[in-house]
Write an enzyme that holds these catalytic residues in place. Structure first.
Site, short mmCIF file in Angstrom:
data_model
loop_
_atom_site.label_atom_id
_atom_site.label_comp_id
_atom_site.label_asym_id
_atom_site.label_seq_id
_atom_site.Cartn_x
_atom_site.Cartn_y
_atom_site.Cartn_z
N ARG A 163 41.10 30.56 19.86
CA ARG A 163 40.43 31.86 19.95
C ARG A 163 41.39 33.05 19.92
O ARG A 163 41.48 33.82 20.88
CB ARG A 163 39.52 31.89 21.18
CG ARG A 163 38.53 30.73 21.16
CD ARG A 163 37.55 30.78 22.27
NE ARG A 163 36.53 31.79 22.09
CZ ARG A 163 35.56 32.02 22.96
NH1 ARG A 163 35.50 31.32 24.08
NH2 ARG A 163 34.66 32.93 22.74
N ARG A 170 37.09 35.80 28.84
CA ARG A 170 37.80 36.26 27.64
C ARG A 170 37.21 37.55 27.08
O ARG A 170 37.90 38.36 26.48
CB ARG A 170 37.68 35.21 26.53
CG ARG A 170 38.12 33.85 26.88
CD ARG A 170 38.17 33.00 25.65
NE ARG A 170 39.41 33.19 24.92
CZ ARG A 170 39.58 33.97 23.90
NH1 ARG A 170 38.59 34.66 23.40
NH2 ARG A 170 40.76 34.09 23.32
N LYS A 226 23.31 37.29 27.81
CA LYS A 226 24.69 37.48 28.30
C LYS A 226 25.56 38.17 27.25
O LYS A 226 26.21 39.17 27.54
CB LYS A 226 25.31 36.11 28.65
CG LYS A 226 26.80 36.15 28.85
CD LYS A 226 27.39 34.81 29.23
CE LYS A 226 27.75 33.89 28.09
NZ LYS A 226 29.01 34.20 27.38
N ASN A 227 25.56 37.62 26.04
CA ASN A 227 26.51 38.12 25.04
C ASN A 227 26.13 39.47 24.45
O ASN A 227 26.92 40.08 23.72
CB ASN A 227 26.72 37.08 23.93
CG ASN A 227 27.52 35.89 24.45
OD1 ASN A 227 28.11 35.96 25.54
ND2 ASN A 227 27.53 34.80 23.69
N CYS A 282 40.97 28.78 25.12
CA CYS A 282 40.07 28.25 26.14
C CYS A 282 39.67 26.85 25.73
O CYS A 282 40.13 26.35 24.70
CB CYS A 282 38.87 29.17 26.37
SG CYS A 282 37.56 29.02 25.21
N ARG A 307 28.22 30.92 34.70
CA ARG A 307 28.73 32.03 33.90
C ARG A 307 27.65 32.54 32.95
O ARG A 307 27.65 33.72 32.60
CB ARG A 307 29.94 31.59 33.07
CG ARG A 307 31.20 31.39 33.89
CD ARG A 307 32.38 31.18 32.97
NE ARG A 307 32.25 32.03 31.81
CZ ARG A 307 32.50 31.68 30.56
NH1 ARG A 307 32.98 30.48 30.29
NH2 ARG A 307 32.33 32.52 29.57
N ASP A 318 26.75 27.96 19.64
CA ASP A 318 26.38 27.90 21.06
C ASP A 318 25.19 26.98 21.32
O ASP A 318 24.79 26.80 22.48
CB ASP A 318 26.08 29.32 21.59
CG ASP A 318 27.32 30.17 21.70
OD1 ASP A 318 28.43 29.61 21.67
OD2 ASP A 318 27.19 31.41 21.81
N ILE A 335 32.89 26.60 13.57
CA ILE A 335 33.34 27.88 14.16
C ILE A 335 34.55 27.68 15.08
O ILE A 335 35.53 28.39 14.98
CB ILE A 335 32.20 28.56 14.97
CG1 ILE A 335 30.92 28.66 14.13
CG2 ILE A 335 32.65 29.93 15.49
CD1 ILE A 335 30.97 29.60 12.97
#
Ligand code: EPU
Length: 417
Positions: free
Chosen positions: A121, A92, A22-23, A116, A396, A304, A326
């Site tokens: 962020r 985002r 995804k990223n 979020c 998502r 993550d 983070i």
């Protein structure tokens, strides 16, 4: 909204195909804004965030064709320079259009993403970098308005190594006049994947994967045909599921080099991890050892994967500490895990976990993407039935997650409500 129901306690066994990341896919699809002509992307995961990215690009004026995991995008006729609030609030990462729009159209108007669930962020470093490159930035009515003539290469120091910030600035700098040097750049594999794609398009980027990236601007880029790299977080989630359920799972189509920190931690927990020919096999052992984890920018342990590891530590033998460095609010899964019987205390950015013999199924609520994944894992390991509500977040970022777990022997199903 859909629910996921899990009857826990089954040991997972078999092979699972890892989807595209995804990223990596998000910035790469957005990089099509820098070219005129059809780009072809394969191994694109079928996710809600990918659909949001397509909606965003369509709204800007791009043409898009999708056939199974292949997405083609032609942004040649993009004239709209505005990413509206309704699109940005869904995702985002929409802020990633800012750099390429300023580079190509010389102007952009992008809704400011709010905070979020996991933290405030901010995007101050995206804006600081663009300003250094010569863009005039104004914040008006909840929007970032950026204008520029041709951007000019500059040295930019990033106070924090931001992933999407590095990506945004790389995409802005590729068409700038002169050389841009990003210091303290993010080193995540997704940043390298984007740099590789931009280079394939004719850009001149060196150093991606290190903390200093230099980008020599070129006058134009051309369309490409590229494959999206495997999703290391999806892979890590399945690896944890094997250790947690004392199963035996082999991951196909993954990139073991991107998973060193996760592999190391799983081995320390006692799982047997074998890496061979691009496959990773994880065999869980009866006893899971407690270990401490601290999230860090890549190549450190990924934030993550923090929630998923916390589930593993919840049923480990002994006491462990997980520090989140983070994001300031990434323990939202803790209250739900406690409802399933986990023994977790929070002090500042550290969770202190005392392992319990087993979790017990319960109705729970998903609050963000990785928290949702952790609740699925908890449900797979728990005794009894777990009902996960608000799976919207899961969709998502995880492709067919219930089908993939089902194929590994889990008793898991989606209920449409
Ligand atoms: N930060 C600033 N100023 C900025 C940008 C970031 O202070 O201008 C801070 C953030 O507040 C945070 C830290 O820098 O404390 C790192 O944030 P980063 O910018 O790297 O995060 P991101 O780019 O917004 C990406 C992933 C996230 C992942 C983080 C960290 C994408 C689309 N998102 O977010 O993925 O957690 O990097 O690795 O690439 C997810 O997939 O579930 C997810 C949240």
């Amino acid at each position: 909204m859909d629910k996921i129901i899990i009857e826990g306690g089954r040991s997972l066994k078999g092979e699972v195909n890892i989807s595209g990341a995804k990223n990596a896919a998000l910035p790469i699809l957005i990089s099509s804004l820098l070219t005129d002509g059809w780009n072809t992307y394969t191994n694109v995961p079928n996710l809600r965030d990918i659909q949001s990215t397509k909606d965003l690009l369509l709204n800007l004026g791009a043409r898009i064709e999708t056939q199974s995991d292949t997405v083609q995008i032609d942004a040649g006729k993009v004239v709209n320079h505005e990413a509206a609030y309704d699109l940005v609030r869904k995702m985002r990462a929409s802020i990633l259009v800012l750099g390429p729009l300023v580079a190509r159209l010389k102007k952009a108007r992008v809704s400011l993403p709010g905070g979020c669930a996991i933290g405030a962020r901010p995007i101050n470093l995206h804006l600081k970098g663009l300003t250094r490159l010569g863009a005039k930035i104004e914040l008006k009515h909840g929007y970032v308005e950026a204008t520029a003539d041709r951007l000019k290469g500059e040295e930019i120091y990033l106070d924090v190594s931001t992933v999407t910030g590095t990506e945004n600035l790389m995409m802005a700098a590729v068409l700038a006049k002169g050389t841009t040097v990003l210091s303290n750049a993010a080193r995540e594999p997704e940043v390298v994947a984007l740099a590789d794609v931009l280079n394939e398009m004719g850009a001149d980027i060196k150093g991606a994967g290190t903390s200093i990236i230099s980008i020599k601007g070129v006058s134009a880029l051309h369309p490409v045909s590229v494959r999206i790299i495997p999703d290391r977080i999806e892979a890590g989630t399945f690896m944890v599921s094997a250790a947690l359920t004392r199963g035996n799972v082999t991951l196909l189509g993954c990139e073991p080099n991107h998973l060193e920190a996760v592999i190391d931690k799983l081995r320390l927990c006692g799982a047997e991890v074998t890496v061979k020919d691009g496959r990773i096999q994880v065999k869980g052992k009866r006893e899971i050892a407690s270990i401490d984890v601290k999230t860090l920018p890549y190549p450190g342990f990924p934030t993550d994967m923090q929630a998923q590891f916390m589930v593993l530590m919840s049923v480990a033998k002994g006491f462990s500490m997980i520090s989140e460095t983070i994001f300031e609010n990434r323990f939202i899964h803790v209250s739900e895990l406690k409802r399933m019987g986990a023994d977790i205390k929070i002090s500042g950015n550290t969770a202190m976990i005392t392992g319990v013999p087993s979790l017990s199924g319960a109705p729970v609520m998903a609050t963000d993407l990785r928290a949702s994944a952790s609740l699925i894992l908890a449900g797979l390991a728990a005794k009894g039935t777990t009902e996960i509500n608000r799976v919207y977040h899961l969709d998502r970022g995880y492709e067919n997650i219930e089908n993939k777990f089902s194929l590994l022997g889990a008793d898991i199903r989606r209920v449409k409500t």
